[in-house]
Write an enzyme that holds these catalytic residues in place. Sequence first.
Site, mmCIF file in Angstrom:
data_model
loop_
_atom_site.group_PDB
_atom_site.id
_atom_site.type_symbol
_atom_site.label_atom_id
_atom_site.label_comp_id
_atom_site.label_asym_id
_atom_site.label_seq_id
_atom_site.Cartn_x
_atom_site.Cartn_y
_atom_site.Cartn_z
ATOM 1 N N CYS A 127 0.806 -1.218 0.000
ATOM 2 C CA CYS A 127 0.000 0.000 0.000
ATOM 3 C C CYS A 127 0.843 1.274 0.000
ATOM 4 O O CYS A 127 1.627 1.500 0.933
ATOM 5 C CB CYS A 127 -0.918 -0.012 1.221
ATOM 6 S SG CYS A 127 -1.834 1.525 1.465
ATOM 7 N N TRP A 159 -6.604 -7.665 4.900
ATOM 8 C CA TRP A 159 -5.267 -7.653 5.488
ATOM 9 C C TRP A 159 -5.191 -8.694 6.602
ATOM 10 O O TRP A 159 -5.968 -8.657 7.549
ATOM 11 C CB TRP A 159 -4.940 -6.265 6.024
ATOM 12 C CG TRP A 159 -4.854 -5.234 4.944
ATOM 13 C CD1 TRP A 159 -5.767 -4.270 4.654
ATOM 14 C CD2 TRP A 159 -3.796 -5.072 4.001
ATOM 15 N NE1 TRP A 159 -5.353 -3.514 3.582
ATOM 16 C CE2 TRP A 159 -4.137 -3.986 3.160
ATOM 17 C CE3 TRP A 159 -2.587 -5.733 3.769
ATOM 18 C CZ2 TRP A 159 -3.322 -3.539 2.127
ATOM 19 C CZ3 TRP A 159 -1.769 -5.293 2.739
ATOM 20 C CH2 TRP A 159 -2.141 -4.211 1.936
ATOM 21 N N ARG A 201 -14.740 -0.708 6.112
ATOM 22 C CA ARG A 201 -13.536 -1.289 5.527
ATOM 23 C C ARG A 201 -12.386 -1.211 6.529
ATOM 24 O O ARG A 201 -12.159 -0.167 7.136
ATOM 25 C CB ARG A 201 -13.155 -0.544 4.248
ATOM 26 C CG ARG A 201 -14.139 -0.759 3.103
ATOM 27 C CD ARG A 201 -13.580 -0.217 1.815
ATOM 28 N NE ARG A 201 -14.443 -0.530 0.684
ATOM 29 C CZ ARG A 201 -14.036 -0.569 -0.574
ATOM 30 N NH1 ARG A 201 -12.781 -0.295 -0.868
ATOM 31 N NH2 ARG A 201 -14.879 -0.859 -1.546
ATOM 32 N N THR A 203 -8.877 -0.736 6.743
ATOM 33 C CA THR A 203 -7.854 -0.220 5.837
ATOM 34 C C THR A 203 -6.551 0.074 6.570
ATOM 35 O O THR A 203 -6.504 0.239 7.780
ATOM 36 C CB THR A 203 -8.344 1.064 5.157
ATOM 37 O OG1 THR A 203 -8.570 2.069 6.161
ATOM 38 C CG2 THR A 203 -9.643 0.820 4.393
ATOM 39 N N VAL A 204 -5.481 0.139 5.773
ATOM 40 C CA VAL A 204 -4.181 0.593 6.256
ATOM 41 C C VAL A 204 -3.820 1.869 5.504
ATOM 42 O O VAL A 204 -4.293 2.065 4.383
ATOM 43 C CB VAL A 204 -3.087 -0.483 6.031
ATOM 44 C CG1 VAL A 204 -3.335 -1.685 6.882
ATOM 45 C CG2 VAL A 204 -2.963 -0.873 4.558
ATOM 46 N N GLU A 219 -6.318 7.888 8.338
ATOM 47 C CA GLU A 219 -6.053 8.803 7.225
ATOM 48 C C GLU A 219 -4.548 9.046 7.151
ATOM 49 O O GLU A 219 -3.946 9.605 8.075
ATOM 50 C CB GLU A 219 -6.807 10.121 7.422
ATOM 51 C CG GLU A 219 -6.358 11.271 6.541
ATOM 52 C CD GLU A 219 -6.306 10.930 5.069
ATOM 53 O OE1 GLU A 219 -5.289 11.246 4.432
ATOM 54 O OE2 GLU A 219 -7.270 10.328 4.556
ATOM 55 N N SER A 220 -3.933 8.609 6.055
ATOM 56 C CA SER A 220 -2.475 8.585 5.968
ATOM 57 C C SER A 220 -1.837 9.960 6.120
ATOM 58 O O SER A 220 -0.797 10.093 6.775
ATOM 59 C CB SER A 220 -2.037 7.948 4.648
ATOM 60 O OG SER A 220 -2.418 8.738 3.539
ATOM 61 N N TYR A 267 -4.674 4.824 -9.721
ATOM 62 C CA TYR A 267 -5.827 3.968 -9.388
ATOM 63 C C TYR A 267 -7.024 4.306 -10.273
ATOM 64 O O TYR A 267 -7.813 3.421 -10.628
ATOM 65 C CB TYR A 267 -6.188 4.135 -7.909
ATOM 66 C CG TYR A 267 -5.265 3.372 -6.997
ATOM 67 C CD1 TYR A 267 -5.565 2.075 -6.597
ATOM 68 C CD2 TYR A 267 -4.079 3.939 -6.554
ATOM 69 C CE1 TYR A 267 -4.707 1.365 -5.771
ATOM 70 C CE2 TYR A 267 -3.209 3.236 -5.733
ATOM 71 C CZ TYR A 267 -3.526 1.946 -5.346
ATOM 72 O OH TYR A 267 -2.670 1.240 -4.538
#
Length: 414
Positions: A127, A159, A201, A203-204, A219-220, A267
């Site tokens: 990711c 994951w 979801r 998520t990572v 949130e990255s 994407y």
Amino acid sequence: MICTSSHLSSQLLIISPHKTKPTIHYKCHVSPRMSLDQQRPPSSSSSSTSPTRLLTAVTKLLWGPSLPPGLLVSTVRTSWNAAWQLMMSQLAPSDSSGSYTRPASKFFLINNPPSTANLHLYVGLPCPWAHRTLIVRALKGLEDAVPVSIAGPGQDGSWEFTNNRNPSRDKDIPVPGLDNENGCKNLKEVYKLRKGGYSGRATVPMLWDVDNKDVACNESYDIIQFFNSGLNRSARNPDLDLAPVELKGKIEEWNKIIYPNVNNGVYRCGFAQSQEAYDTAVNDLFSKLDMIDDHLGGSRYLCGDTLTLADVCLFTTLIRFDLVYNVLFKCTKKKLLEYPNLHGYMREIYQIPEVAATCNLTAIMDGYYKILFPLNPGSIRPVMPSGCEHEVLLRPHNRESLPSVDRNTPVYIS
């Protein structure tokens, strides 16, 4: 900025962030390599009754050496298209035009900073959004302050945590492993530990509040901002600032270009569900790559001679471009290798040892080619492009010779 679904050798450039003019020296080491000429003997488990052999025998009986009949081909095509649309609607939601619409993150730090410094980071190596958190964590020296658990993509795209019995030969390269904090089997179980549970979801990246047993953030960009300035008391490199006050405006301008057109742009190409959506996305992507390459011809980094969060965000897409996006996501107009400034810029950032140590290129390829079944039904991973091999990425970039630029030079957003 979420994700739902290379071993190092030779010499590494070391840049110390504590000095105005970075001190540069080199680490050298050699990793053993297996011969590509060695072949495994035929498996004793193969037999004439294997499913593949049985299927081959049936097809030969039905229509001999000829191609399958047209009716069968059209039936399979129709069925596959229907199944593909169904899977893509879950994997990559789209709007009415077939354009990919990335699901929004659910947990933010902006209005809800963690009340504790006892935090744990969850990531997945393929990711790019999770990768940026690993890079900033490493550059700031937060490995001890914020432990990490690395999940791997399961066959269903979720994951999962596994006991890795085949660790990387280079101990510095991250590999998927167990959940070191909660002991869960998969990331969804971790999300469900929060009060009230969770049904969205899983998520990572995800930053976990250990004391409160809750998701602090997934949130990255919030996470990398927090790592950059919110944990300096625990950082080994507290003086390194990847978002100086005087550059925040320019960083935001670059993010407005990079995120929709490049980070998410690849994407939008790969997950497009109509020709029109793909054409729009690929034109947006390459027009911005052309613009950024031109800019980097006269600027060492995006915002001048200072590495910033904007560079980190761009790097995690660039390092995956020729590995994955060029082929699997149909970003085929150009390879990154054909952009002299972008490729040199990517190599310079890669050659920072803390950055290179976060890059498991084999895991990145596996995470896309072997898991994204709707885009690669055979799950066959192609050979790594020669331009992505570690030795090539270590070639001199000569970007230190670029003159410093005026930080007030405007960024043109079209």
